[in-house]
Enzyme design. Structure first.
Site, PDB file in Angstrom:
ATOM      1  N   SER A  56       0.869  -1.169   0.000  1.00 32.99           N
ATOM      2  CA  SER A  56       0.000   0.000   0.000  1.00 32.99           C
ATOM      3  C   SER A  56       0.915   1.230   0.000  1.00 32.99           C
ATOM      4  CB  SER A  56      -0.935  -0.029   1.216  1.00 32.99           C
ATOM      5  OG  SER A  56      -1.823   1.062   1.178  1.00 32.99           O
TER       6      SER A  56
ATOM      7  N   TYR B 160      -5.033   7.774  -7.105  1.00 34.44           N
ATOM      8  CA  TYR B 160      -3.914   7.000  -6.581  1.00 34.44           C
ATOM      9  C   TYR B 160      -4.134   6.665  -5.103  1.00 34.44           C
ATOM     10  CZ  TYR B 160       0.711   5.694  -4.973  1.00 34.44           C
ATOM     11  OH  TYR B 160       1.757   5.039  -4.393  1.00 34.44           O
TER      12      TYR B 160
ATOM     13  N   LYS C  64      -4.446   2.938  -3.267  1.00 34.56           N
ATOM     14  CA  LYS C  64      -3.594   2.458  -2.180  1.00 34.56           C
ATOM     15  C   LYS C  64      -4.440   2.017  -0.991  1.00 34.56           C
ATOM     16  CE  LYS C  64      -0.792   1.685  -4.125  1.00 34.56           C
ATOM     17  NZ  LYS C  64       0.186   0.610  -4.218  1.00 34.56           N
TER      18      LYS C  64
END
Length: 197
Positions: free
Chosen positions: A45, A77, A81
């Protein structure tokens, strides 16, 4: 866009989840043959998960459409994650009884050539951030330290569903890193996308 999916979510979450789930029977067999009875999955992550905001995953942004196009590259983004972390948490819950250990890591801010932006504001932010980060970033080999520990240390094998931060330290879950309702919904969404593959 790749096959109609948001490129970041498709690459960072769906692709990795698909590969992991394709290997489930091998992971189960590996756990049975392992001296400690465990097989490990390390999901990468990022600190960016802390910049993601509720509702954690905006389901209308995972495929192309007006909602996805309205989100910044950075926000997409950060959402991806969080998706890595959510998948990791749910994998840990569903496969613990099979000896599969799933942990997520925030490797560290490190410079790679993979950082790109698709919009001008994002490009400016990346450029300015890169200038500042030259003083606090680490090399990619340091970025791999946490993943290596989580993938090999006996301590991490007992931390199924864990969240590890630099440098190889387990951290507590909080709202930004754990949401059972969203994790279950993501698992179901991934299963739907995998049909026929």
């Amino acid at each position: 866009m790749a096959n109609g999916y948001d490129l970041q979510f498709g690459t960072n979450v769906l692709g990795h989840a698909h590969l992991t789930l394709c290997l489930i029977s091998e992971l189960e067999a590996g756990a049975k043959s392992s001296p400690d009875g465990k097989a490990r999955v390390v999901n990468t992550s990022s600190i960016a998960t802390y910049f993601n905001t509720a509702p954690w995953i905006r389901w209308g942004t995972l495929r192309d459409g007006p909602e996805r196009r309205a989100m910044s590259t950075r926000a997409l983004y950060c959402q991806s994650k969080f998706g890595n972390l959510a998948f990791s948490n749910e994998l840990a819950r569903r496969y613990a009884d099979y000896g599969i250990i799933s942990n997520a890591v925030n490797p560290v801010m490190h410079f790679t050539r993979g950082r790109q932006s698709q919009d001008r504001i994002g490009a400016l932010c990346v450029t300015l951030t890169a200038m500042v980060l030259l003083f606090v970033q680490y090399s990619p080999d340091m970025g791999a330290l946490t993943q290596l520990m989580v993938g090999t240390s006996p301590k991490a094998a007992d931390a199924n569903g864990g969240w590890f931060i630099p440098w190889a330290r387990q951290y507590y879950h909080e709202g930004e890193t754990q949401n059972h309702e969203v994790e279950v919904k993501l698992w179901d969404w991934i299963a739907e996308q995998r049909k026929g593959h």
